[in-house]
Design an enzyme around this catalytic site. Structure first.
Site, PDB file in Angstrom:
ATOM      1  N   ASP A  35       0.859  -1.195   0.000  1.00  0.00           N
ATOM      2  CA  ASP A  35       0.000   0.000   0.000  1.00  0.00           C
ATOM      3  C   ASP A  35       0.891   1.240   0.000  1.00  0.00           C
ATOM      4  O   ASP A  35       1.813   1.343   0.815  1.00  0.00           O
ATOM      5  CB  ASP A  35      -0.899  -0.035   1.238  1.00  0.00           C
ATOM      6  N   ASN A  79      -0.584   4.558  -0.177  1.00  0.00           N
ATOM      7  CA  ASN A  79      -1.289   5.786   0.218  1.00  0.00           C
ATOM      8  C   ASN A  79      -2.004   5.689   1.566  1.00  0.00           C
ATOM      9  O   ASN A  79      -2.755   6.581   1.938  1.00  0.00           O
ATOM     10  CB  ASN A  79      -2.288   6.207  -0.873  1.00  0.00           C
ATOM     11  N   ASP A 114      -4.386   3.666   2.686  1.00  0.00           N
ATOM     12  CA  ASP A 114      -5.799   3.287   2.787  1.00  0.00           C
ATOM     13  C   ASP A 114      -5.986   1.813   3.154  1.00  0.00           C
ATOM     14  O   ASP A 114      -7.110   1.325   3.226  1.00  0.00           O
ATOM     15  CB  ASP A 114      -6.547   3.613   1.484  1.00  0.00           C
ATOM     16  N   ASP A 155      -1.577  -1.291  -3.918  1.00  0.00           N
ATOM     17  CA  ASP A 155      -1.870  -0.551  -5.142  1.00  0.00           C
ATOM     18  C   ASP A 155      -0.684  -0.607  -6.106  1.00  0.00           C
ATOM     19  O   ASP A 155       0.385  -1.126  -5.778  1.00  0.00           O
ATOM     20  CB  ASP A 155      -2.252   0.897  -4.819  1.00  0.00           C
ATOM     21  N   ASP A 200      -3.771 -10.477 -15.882  1.00  0.00           N
ATOM     22  CA  ASP A 200      -4.755 -11.523 -15.638  1.00  0.00           C
ATOM     23  C   ASP A 200      -6.009 -11.179 -16.436  1.00  0.00           C
ATOM     24  O   ASP A 200      -6.568 -10.097 -16.283  1.00  0.00           O
ATOM     25  CB  ASP A 200      -5.091 -11.574 -14.136  1.00  0.00           C
ATOM     26  N   ASP A 206      -7.968 -16.635 -16.939  1.00  0.00           N
ATOM     27  CA  ASP A 206      -8.741 -17.202 -15.845  1.00  0.00           C
ATOM     28  C   ASP A 206      -9.797 -18.185 -16.368  1.00  0.00           C
ATOM     29  O   ASP A 206     -10.475 -17.904 -17.358  1.00  0.00           O
ATOM     30  CB  ASP A 206      -9.420 -16.047 -15.092  1.00  0.00           C
ATOM     31  N   GLU A 214      -5.615 -21.045 -17.322  1.00  0.00           N
ATOM     32  CA  GLU A 214      -6.027 -21.755 -16.116  1.00  0.00           C
ATOM     33  C   GLU A 214      -7.079 -22.778 -16.520  1.00  0.00           C
ATOM     34  O   GLU A 214      -8.160 -22.409 -16.982  1.00  0.00           O
ATOM     35  CB  GLU A 214      -6.606 -20.792 -15.075  1.00  0.00           C
ATOM     36  N   HIS A 274      -3.154 -17.370  -5.600  1.00  0.00           N
ATOM     37  CA  HIS A 274      -4.088 -16.586  -4.782  1.00  0.00           C
ATOM     38  C   HIS A 274      -5.305 -17.389  -4.332  1.00  0.00           C
ATOM     39  O   HIS A 274      -6.051 -16.940  -3.458  1.00  0.00           O
ATOM     40  CB  HIS A 274      -4.549 -15.358  -5.574  1.00  0.00           C
ATOM     41  N   ASP A 275      -5.529 -18.556  -4.930  1.00  0.00           N
ATOM     42  CA  ASP A 275      -6.674 -19.398  -4.569  1.00  0.00           C
ATOM     43  C   ASP A 275      -6.287 -20.578  -3.681  1.00  0.00           C
ATOM     44  O   ASP A 275      -7.159 -21.364  -3.298  1.00  0.00           O
ATOM     45  CB  ASP A 275      -7.336 -19.965  -5.835  1.00  0.00           C
TER      46      ASP A 275
END
Length: 560
Positions: free
Chosen positions: A26, A28, A30, A34, A103, A204, A247, A321-322
């Protein structure tokens, strides 16, 4: 045995690093990672030695499914930055000889995409046929097909008195690939990104684009390869050295040979998941846990190595990520975290194919155990609701989530031991793994014996030796329940990869002439015990000897 770079596509000796932007860095405050944050970490990735970044979706999206629900393919979601930031990332990465792989989600869009907003207005709308619709009666779906995320795969739209089809959430309507206008829109969008300097795409659930819901076909539909070949011809083949990876959960070796045919008619390679599904009860879901059978794992990996040899190309991965963190899943995230993380990397990096590192894997990051209210993943939350309502105990459901939940991979990247692991100065969108105090990039980079520096060495090895790309695979001691041992042979050279997959000291004799330190390329133990492999011990040896002699000696000395 230096690699001759003009003989092979660049991606055959490349290593690709997957970034899940929301959790990487990150910039900024929040609490959400990013694109400017990624740019600040490019030098870290350059030091690691990777060649390309696979960037999980940063397109404009309602983020119902963490960006895999795209509402505008040609815009960047404000949570990640601007199109200018994206263009800057491509430029800054290129300065460091790092390519950007985007992706692509081509099976479905968000229900907030302009196309779908128009499509549901009327049956005569020009965009109506961009999606999959069926006539019906409210409350009686066309059939009993279920969504991956639970519930019916059909949702009623009163305005048109029809159901639309969605293999995932109702907020992710499936695109109608039978419509040539849809395909043309997709091709033009891909060419637009290629023109911006994107040099690859991960596609994907691409094996689901040719669905035929009337026949309950969602994967490997009859027109699948026809669509993919057209997609490749109209887009990827028009670029220079574009890398593509599909994928495909439904891939088998025969289909993978089509996907990754060296004639470049489809993709560069495919993600297949056969090895990833081995620790679940047969015929049930990933949440129905079962212990890993190492013999099955060895045979599955061996099958893919042999079947695709010189006819296709493998993707090599343990994490994404899965998926849960591999050191927690099949290693030991306690006493032997470092050794087992290195062991798993050694096995993977000796194989033929292109390795993928998922962010934090190179640090030996682990799974987490949160209270249910601290999880963010839609799949996890739906599972908890469904299973507790269906009589499963809370503890049983939580054990499944601890083992297989997608948020295991999505906790913030652990950069240092400062608050929130250096990921953000704000409140992170999901809690940081508490072990960041000692598992973090700053510590790893300073420690010569760290998991990070082990990965660096493996990456350098793959780039310096032809045998990793060209060598023929053979599995040894196939039935041994604890040892994973194989060879890769090219000309008169043999790469021997030896690994003890578990935490018990195991008998194994390596002839002294092979165990010589001059032959050892890499090892996760400094001291070797003659006649044994220590817990999670792994090593690679490059032996300049006739393969048949090596094999004979190993088999004769180890009569298991």
């Amino acid at each position: 045995m230096k690699q001759t770079s003009d003989t092979y596509k660049w991606w055959k000796n490349a290593v690709i690093y997957q970034i899940y932007p929301k959790s990487f860095q990150d910039s900024n405050g929040d609490g959400i990672g990013d694109i400017p944050g990624i740019i600040t970490r490019l030098d870290y990735l350059k030091k690691l030695g990777i060649d390309a970044i696979w960037l999980s979706p940063v397109y404009r999206s309602p983020q119902y499914d963490n960006g895999y629900d795209i509402s505008d393919y040609k815009d960047i979601d404000p949570m990640f930055g601007t199109m200018n930031d994206m263009e800057n990332l491509i430029k800054e990465a290129k300065k460091r000889n790092i390519r950007i792989i985007m992706d692509l989600v081509l099976n479905h869009t968000s229900d907030e995409h302009y196309w779908f907003q128009e499509a549901k207005k009327s049956r005569s709308n020009p965009y109506h046929d961009y999606y999959v619709w069926r006539n019906g009666v409210e409350g009686t779906p066309p059939n009993d097909m279920k969504s991956t995320f639970g519930g019916s795969a059909w949702t009623w739209v009163p305005e048109v008195q029809q159901y639309y089809f969605h293999q995932f959430s109702e907020k992710q309507p499936d695109l109608n690939w039978d419509n040539p206008k849809v395909r043309r829109e997709i091709y033009d969008m891909i060419l637009w990104w290629m023109n911006k300097g994107v040099e690859g795409f991960r596609l994907d659930v691409i094996d689901q684009i040719a669905k035929e819901p009337d026949h309950k076909i969602t994967v490997n539909g009859p027109k699948l390869h026809e669509y993919i070949r057209e997609l490749s011809k109209e887009t990827f083949q028009k670029g220079k050295d574009i890398i593509t990876v599909g994928e495909a959960w439904g891939a088998d070796p025969e289909r993978a040979k089509m996907y990754s045919n060296p004639d470049n008619s489809e993709f560069s390679m495919v993600f297949q998941f056969e090895h990833i599904c081995l620790d679940q009860q047969e015929g049930k879901s990933k949440w129905d846990l079962a212990p890993l059978d190492l013999v099955k794992l060895k045979n599955v990996l061996a099958k893919w190595q042999k079947e695709l040899y010189q006819t296709g190309w493998n993707s090599l991965f343990w994490n994404n990520h899965d998926l849960p963190r591999i050191v927690s899943r099949w290693g030991n995230d306690g006493k032997y975290r470092v050794e087992s993380a290195k062991m798993l990397a050694t096995i993977l990096y000796g194989l033929q194919g292109t390795p993928y590192i998922y962010q934090g894997e190179e640090l030996g990051m682990t799974n987490v155990r949160y209270n249910i209210e601290d999880y963010r993943d839609i799949e996890t939350l739906n599972l908890y609701k469904e299973r507790t309502e269906n009589g499963y105990s809370v503890q049983e459901v939580m054990n499944s989530i601890y083992a297989k939940g997608r948020d295991n991979a999505r906790t913030p990247m652990q950069w240092d031991d400062s608050e929130n692991a250096g990921f953000t100065i704000g409140i992170p969108w999901i809690k940081v793994n508490p072990n960041y105090k000692y598992i973090n990039a700053r510590n790893e980079m300073k420690d010569e014996k760290s998991v990070f520096n082990y990965y660096r060495k493996l990456i350098q090895l793959r780039k310096s030796n032809d045998i990793f790309i060209k060598g023929r695979f053979e599995l040894l001691f196939e039935k041994h329940p604890e040892l994973f041992i194989y060879t890769r042979t090219w000309n008169e050279h043999t790469l021997l990869v030896v690994a003890n997959f578990y935490g018990r000291r195991v008998q194994f004799y390596l002839p002294p002439e092979y165990a010589d330190t001059g032959n050892c390329l890499i090892s996760n133990y400094e001291e070797h015990e003659t006649g044994y492999l220590q817990p999670y011990e792994a090593a690679m040896y490059l032996i300049n000897d006739n393969y048949k002699i090596i094999r004979s000696k190993l088999l004769n000395h180890n009569n298991f």
